[in-house]
Motif scaffolding. Structure first.
Motif, PDB file in Angstrom:
ATOM      1  N   THR A   1       0.869  -1.261   0.055  1.00  0.00           N
ATOM      2  CA  THR A   1      -0.029  -0.146   0.138  1.00  0.00           C
ATOM      3  C   THR A   1       0.855   1.255   0.089  1.00  0.00           C
ATOM      4  O   THR A   1       0.740   2.335  -0.776  1.00  0.00           O
ATOM      5  N   LEU A   2       2.028   1.166   0.821  1.00  0.00           N
ATOM      6  CA  LEU A   2       2.708   2.158   0.897  1.00  0.00           C
ATOM      7  C   LEU A   2       3.604   2.638  -0.288  1.00  0.00           C
ATOM      8  O   LEU A   2       3.976   3.586  -0.882  1.00  0.00           O
ATOM      9  N   ASP A   3       3.823   1.445  -1.027  1.00  0.00           N
ATOM     10  CA  ASP A   3       4.551   1.453  -2.383  1.00  0.00           C
ATOM     11  C   ASP A   3       3.874   2.107  -3.501  1.00  0.00           C
ATOM     12  O   ASP A   3       4.255   3.164  -4.142  1.00  0.00           O
ATOM     13  N   ILE A   4       2.481   1.712  -3.555  1.00  0.00           N
ATOM     14  CA  ILE A   4       1.650   2.394  -4.571  1.00  0.00           C
ATOM     15  C   ILE A   4       1.306   4.183  -4.211  1.00  0.00           C
ATOM     16  O   ILE A   4       1.547   4.625  -5.002  1.00  0.00           O
ATOM     17  N   ILE A   5       1.451   4.295  -2.809  1.00  0.00           N
ATOM     18  CA  ILE A   5       0.999   5.520  -2.456  1.00  0.00           C
ATOM     19  C   ILE A   5       2.428   6.377  -2.878  1.00  0.00           C
ATOM     20  O   ILE A   5       2.390   7.694  -3.434  1.00  0.00           O
TER      21      ILE A   5
ATOM     22  N   MET B   1       4.628   5.659  -5.133  1.00  0.00           N
ATOM     23  CA  MET B   1       4.425   5.763  -6.616  1.00  0.00           C
ATOM     24  C   MET B   1       3.805   6.871  -7.142  1.00  0.00           C
ATOM     25  O   MET B   1       4.473   7.695  -8.102  1.00  0.00           O
ATOM     26  N   PHE B   2       2.596   7.249  -6.665  1.00  0.00           N
ATOM     27  CA  PHE B   2       1.641   8.577  -7.033  1.00  0.00           C
ATOM     28  C   PHE B   2       2.410   9.694  -6.517  1.00  0.00           C
ATOM     29  O   PHE B   2       2.449  10.742  -7.195  1.00  0.00           O
ATOM     30  N   VAL B   3       3.023   9.742  -5.350  1.00  0.00           N
ATOM     31  CA  VAL B   3       3.175  10.923  -4.770  1.00  0.00           C
ATOM     32  C   VAL B   3       4.723  11.391  -5.391  1.00  0.00           C
ATOM     33  O   VAL B   3       4.989  12.566  -5.555  1.00  0.00           O
ATOM     34  N   THR B   4       5.519  10.347  -5.918  1.00  0.00           N
ATOM     35  CA  THR B   4       6.688  11.016  -6.499  1.00  0.00           C
ATOM     36  C   THR B   4       6.730  10.703  -8.089  1.00  0.00           C
ATOM     37  O   THR B   4       7.748  10.874  -8.723  1.00  0.00           O
ATOM     38  N   CYS B   5       5.584  10.916  -8.420  1.00  0.00           N
ATOM     39  CA  CYS B   5       5.096  10.936  -9.831  1.00  0.00           C
ATOM     40  C   CYS B   5       5.843   9.769 -10.724  1.00  0.00           C
ATOM     41  O   CYS B   5       6.440   9.731 -11.935  1.00  0.00           O
ATOM     42  N   GLY B   6       5.900   8.454  -9.929  1.00  0.00           N
ATOM     43  CA  GLY B   6       6.349   7.318 -10.743  1.00  0.00           C
ATOM     44  C   GLY B   6       7.951   6.853 -10.346  1.00  0.00           C
ATOM     45  O   GLY B   6       8.328   5.968 -10.709  1.00  0.00           O
ATOM     46  N   LEU B   7       8.495   8.014  -9.963  1.00  0.00           N
ATOM     47  CA  LEU B   7      10.115   7.688  -9.468  1.00  0.00           C
ATOM     48  C   LEU B   7      10.400   6.374  -8.551  1.00  0.00           C
ATOM     49  O   LEU B   7      11.249   5.635  -8.887  1.00  0.00           O
ATOM     50  N   TYR B   8       9.180   6.355  -7.604  1.00  0.00           N
ATOM     51  CA  TYR B   8       9.684   5.268  -6.877  1.00  0.00           C
ATOM     52  C   TYR B   8       9.353   3.993  -7.232  1.00  0.00           C
ATOM     53  O   TYR B   8       9.920   3.016  -6.870  1.00  0.00           O
ATOM     54  N   SER B   9       8.727   4.015  -8.416  1.00  0.00           N
ATOM     55  CA  SER B   9       8.379   2.564  -9.002  1.00  0.00           C
ATOM     56  C   SER B   9       9.516   1.855  -9.515  1.00  0.00           C
ATOM     57  O   SER B   9       9.596   0.830  -9.533  1.00  0.00           O
ATOM     58  N   TYR B  10      10.683   2.755  -9.809  1.00  0.00           N
ATOM     59  CA  TYR B  10      11.978   2.354 -10.190  1.00  0.00           C
ATOM     60  C   TYR B  10      12.513   1.272  -8.928  1.00  0.00           C
ATOM     61  O   TYR B  10      13.007   0.062  -9.460  1.00  0.00           O
TER      62      TYR B  10
END
Length: 122
Positions: A44-48, A50-59
């Protein structure tokens, strides 16, 4: 607990829902890895993030999950190589869906090799 998920269905649903299913799929893979490795992944935190960082965290999530898939493969005695850098590069070049497919295929191979897992279709 690892579950078998159909990769073709995931691909088609991700395309037809314009990526919404891809986010859910990433959540489920992260959740499976959390329970399999008994670590502190928080999907859940990962998805949040990802949105907060405009996708950068998804990497980071793609890299971490690929590394953890490798650890699960080692745990179950499946020969493989650590493809976490490849998954990171795929995510950077906008091919995160391909990385998800590769991760799910690796997890499906583990499920197919072990009788301990439950097939959701049965």
């Amino acid at each position: 607990m690892l579950k078998y998920r159909n990769v073709v269905s995931g691909l088609l649903l991700s395309i037809f829902t314009c990526g919404i299913y891809m986010i859910y799929w990433l959540y489920k893979i992260t959740e499976d890895l959390k329970y399999e490795l008994d670590n502190d992944n928080n999907p859940t935190l990962d998805i949040i993030l990802m949105f907060v960082t405009c996708g950068l965290y998804s990497y980071y999530v793609f890299y971490r999950n690929a590394r953890q898939v490798y650890l699960v493969e080692e745990k179950h005695g499946v020969y493989s190589t650590d493809n976490s850098i490849l998954h990171l590069i795929l995510a950077i070049f906008g091919l995160g869906l391909v990385a998800l497919i590769l991760q799910q295929e690796a997890l499906n191979n583990i499920v197919n090799d072990n009788e301990d897992f439950i097939d959701p279709l049965s």
